[in-house]
Design a protein around this motif. Structure first.
Motif, PDB file in Angstrom:
ATOM      1  N   LEU A   1      -7.590   5.064   1.913  1.00  0.00           N
ATOM      2  CA  LEU A   1      -7.582   5.734   0.620  1.00  0.00           C
ATOM      3  C   LEU A   1      -7.322   4.684  -0.443  1.00  0.00           C
ATOM      4  O   LEU A   1      -6.462   3.815  -0.277  1.00  0.00           O
ATOM      5  N   ALA A   2      -8.063   4.752  -1.538  1.00  0.00           N
ATOM      6  CA  ALA A   2      -7.872   3.838  -2.657  1.00  0.00           C
ATOM      7  C   ALA A   2      -7.216   4.581  -3.806  1.00  0.00           C
ATOM      8  O   ALA A   2      -7.413   5.791  -3.981  1.00  0.00           O
TER       9      ALA A   2
ATOM     10  N   ASP B   1      -3.658   7.361   7.693  1.00  0.00           N
ATOM     11  CA  ASP B   1      -2.378   7.426   8.411  1.00  0.00           C
ATOM     12  C   ASP B   1      -2.525   7.758   9.888  1.00  0.00           C
ATOM     13  O   ASP B   1      -1.552   7.628  10.638  1.00  0.00           O
ATOM     14  N   GLN B   2      -3.684   8.227  10.337  1.00  0.00           N
ATOM     15  CA  GLN B   2      -3.885   8.404  11.772  1.00  0.00           C
ATOM     16  C   GLN B   2      -4.127   7.036  12.418  1.00  0.00           C
ATOM     17  O   GLN B   2      -4.851   6.201  11.869  1.00  0.00           O
ATOM     18  N   ASP B   3      -3.527   6.823  13.583  1.00  0.00           N
ATOM     19  CA  ASP B   3      -3.584   5.532  14.264  1.00  0.00           C
ATOM     20  C   ASP B   3      -4.457   5.654  15.507  1.00  0.00           C
ATOM     21  O   ASP B   3      -4.145   6.436  16.412  1.00  0.00           O
TER      22      ASP B   3
ATOM     23  N   TYR C   1     -13.312   7.045  -3.092  1.00  0.00           N
ATOM     24  CA  TYR C   1     -11.958   6.500  -2.991  1.00  0.00           C
ATOM     25  C   TYR C   1     -11.328   6.710  -1.616  1.00  0.00           C
ATOM     26  O   TYR C   1     -10.164   6.353  -1.407  1.00  0.00           O
ATOM     27  N   GLY C   2     -12.074   7.250  -0.690  1.00  0.00           N
ATOM     28  CA  GLY C   2     -11.533   7.444   0.657  1.00  0.00           C
ATOM     29  C   GLY C   2     -12.627   7.348   1.702  1.00  0.00           C
ATOM     30  O   GLY C   2     -13.763   7.783   1.469  1.00  0.00           O
ATOM     31  N   LEU C   3     -12.300   6.735   2.833  1.00  0.00           N
ATOM     32  CA  LEU C   3     -13.197   6.646   3.972  1.00  0.00           C
ATOM     33  C   LEU C   3     -12.448   7.102   5.216  1.00  0.00           C
ATOM     34  O   LEU C   3     -11.252   6.830   5.361  1.00  0.00           O
ATOM     35  N   ARG C   4     -13.146   7.773   6.119  1.00  0.00           N
ATOM     36  CA  ARG C   4     -12.520   8.126   7.387  1.00  0.00           C
ATOM     37  C   ARG C   4     -12.559   6.934   8.340  1.00  0.00           C
ATOM     38  O   ARG C   4     -13.457   6.092   8.274  1.00  0.00           O
ATOM     39  N   GLY C   5     -11.559   6.869   9.206  1.00  0.00           N
ATOM     40  CA  GLY C   5     -11.546   5.871  10.267  1.00  0.00           C
ATOM     41  C   GLY C   5     -12.330   6.371  11.463  1.00  0.00           C
ATOM     42  O   GLY C   5     -12.966   7.432  11.432  1.00  0.00           O
TER      43      GLY C   5
ATOM     44  N   THR D   1     -10.616  -1.408   4.940  1.00  0.00           N
ATOM     45  CA  THR D   1      -9.192  -1.312   5.235  1.00  0.00           C
ATOM     46  C   THR D   1      -8.590  -2.696   5.438  1.00  0.00           C
ATOM     47  O   THR D   1      -7.470  -2.976   4.994  1.00  0.00           O
ATOM     48  N   ARG D   2      -9.329  -3.580   6.091  1.00  0.00           N
ATOM     49  CA  ARG D   2      -8.842  -4.936   6.306  1.00  0.00           C
ATOM     50  C   ARG D   2      -8.715  -5.695   4.989  1.00  0.00           C
ATOM     51  O   ARG D   2      -7.783  -6.497   4.810  1.00  0.00           O
ATOM     52  N   PHE D   3      -9.624  -5.467   4.060  1.00  0.00           N
ATOM     53  CA  PHE D   3      -9.477  -6.081   2.739  1.00  0.00           C
ATOM     54  C   PHE D   3      -8.166  -5.652   2.091  1.00  0.00           C
ATOM     55  O   PHE D   3      -7.437  -6.465   1.517  1.00  0.00           O
TER      56      PHE D   3
END
Length: 473
Positions: free
Chosen positions: A384-385, A348-350, A209-213, A420-422
């Motif tokens: 995060l999903a 949330d990190q950009d 349910y979560g992936l790092r950028g 994330t784009r989806f």
């Protein structure tokens, strides 16, 4: 918003009909595996311009497979390799699910390290070895096979299923990312299902349910106009390689904490529930260290290994270049030095904000006497999903029935930027359902996929469509 739904909903299968469908999958295991072997024989390496014909052949193979099952199929041209978009009939009042995957594969080199040919799929001790076996042909084919079997068995699907299968995931999905807003109406859905990851452990399936950028850079440091004799000039000028080392050493302290001011400002703390659930997983630091070939582990203090690699941001040096690299000694002060560096970011990190922070940090920590430049390569935020959705509950039930074990909810340290784009463009939920194992050697020689997990994945997928329909009735 989901697209219009034309046909009346048929509803999920009853238990007896679903059991019959699963039994048919069991009885046709050889044919289901033969399909995968055929697809894996096509060397669809998207990064190799010499393989353009084979990449198109892999695209045509999956397009034909979906057409033969009765789906509406469209091949969409891009500036690179084409993508396949297919769909079953719309169902009035039922959810719409988009399955995403890719038919392109990584290069197979070094070829000498393969036990059998990378495009000569071979089963040994229950594992299927071939490039693309687990990343991603084998995993995405499980969903294709399940939909084909629903339709060939004469069972109307209780929801609409769309497929988006591209040919450039292994080279960054740039064309898909650019074209996605224009494809939004065509791909509109309630949930995206992606199988391009792993179970938590052998026998322990997982829902991610979560992936790092990610954010990647090259830092270059220039000193004298040319290489200098270290005897004649040593001690009189700043050595760019030393300056680079000082700048890189300033990035992280002895406790594994990254020293960029503001780096952690947007990092969400882990919940007590997450930390408790992950600590209950069958993880062994000793086994993990042995598996990767180190004597002991190291990371940010105060966090477990899974917490560090799934939910904490990181900094890594990926490559260093300076001075003489050939045989023997050449006593010089090199004129320049450079490093390739990367960050794994959490939700949330950009990446753009990080670039500014990084420039400010290096400005404060660069030694005098050198010039430096930071070049940004590419970046993508983490994701995060929501796991409290009907889709996550449906996946939990389907996986439990197919694998004989209830899945655990985990995050993944890697990055899949298109996910994330989806979320952003399609406004949908996401399900990351990995059927592979962590030792499947994706991107490495001797890539593999356990044959039994291929079949379990097909059965889990077949059950998933039924469970989703039941959850949203």
């Amino acid at each position: 918003m989901s697209p219009s739904r034309e046909n009346a909903a048929t509803g999920p299968l009853d238990d007896a009909s679903l059991d019959q469908l699963i039994e048919s999958l069991d009885s046709d295991r050889n044919a289901l595996l033969d399909d995968l072997l055929e697809w894996l024989r096509i060397p669809s390496v998207s990064s190799d311009s010499r393989r353009q014909g084979e990449v198109r052949q892999a695209c045509d193979w999956v397009s034909r497979k979906l057409e033969q099952a009765g789906l509406s199929v469209e091949t969409i041209a891009t500036e690179g390799h084409p993508m396949v978009v297919a769909q079953t009939a719309p169902i009035e009042g039922a959810p719409v699910v988009l399955v995403y995957g890719h038919y392109d594969v990584q290069p197979a080199e070094p070829l000498e390290d393969w036990v059998s040919g990378p495009f000569e799929p071979t089963v040994r001790d229950g594992d299927l070895f071939a490039r693309g076996a687990t990343d991603d042909k084998g995993q995405v084919l499980t969903h294709i096979q399940s939909v084909c079997r629903w339709l060939s068995a004469g069972h109307p699907l209780p929801l609409q299923i769309k497929f988006l299968i591209e040919g450039e995931e292994e080279v960054g999905s740039e064309n898909l990312e650019r074209m996605l807003p224009d494809l939004a109406e065509k791909l509109a859905c309630d949930c995206v299902v992606i199988s391009d990851s792993s179970q938590y452990a052998d026998g322990q399936p997982a829902i991610t349910y979560g992936l790092r950028g990610i954010a990647t850079y090259e830092l270059s440091v220039d000193g004298p106009s040319q290489d200098l004799h270290s005897g004649s000039f040593g001690g009189a000028v700043m050595n760019p390689a030393i300056a680079l080392c000082k700048m890189l050493a300033s990035m992280v302290d002895e406790n594994g904490v990254i020293q960029i001011p503001g780096y952690y400002d947007r990092v969400q703390p882990l919940t007590d529930q997450e930390r408790r659930q992950w600590r209950e997983l069958p993880q062994s630091d000793e086994a993990f260290a042995a598996n990767v070939g180190v004597q002991e582990l190291f990371g940010e203090q105060g966090y477990t290994t899974d917490e560090r690699r799934w939910a904490r941001p990181t900094f890594d040096i990926n490559g260093l270049t300076s001075g003489h690299q050939g045989e023997g000694v050449k006593t010089i002060i090199p004129a320049k030095a450079s490093a390739k560096i990367s960050f794994r970011l959490v939700a949330d990190q950009d990446p753009r904000e990080l670039t500014q922070q990084l420039n400010e940090h290096f400005s404060a920590n660069a030694p005098p006497g050198v010039r430096w430049k930071l070049v940004s390569d590419h970046g993508a935020p983490g994701m995060l999903a929501n796991i409290d959705t009907p889709f996550a509950k449906a996946a939990e039930r389907a996986i439990d029935a197919a694998f004989g074990a209830k899945p655990v909810f985990i995050r993944e340290g890697g990055s899949i930027p298109i996910v994330t784009r989806f979320q952003e463009v399609l406004g949908c939920d996401c399900l990351l359902l990995g059927w592979g194992l962590s030792d499947d050697n994706a991107h490495s020689p001797n890539e593999k996929f356990r044959v039994e997990d291929y079949h379990r994945g097909i059965q889990a997928s077949a059950r998933l469509w039924n469970e989703i329909a039941k959850q949203v009735e």
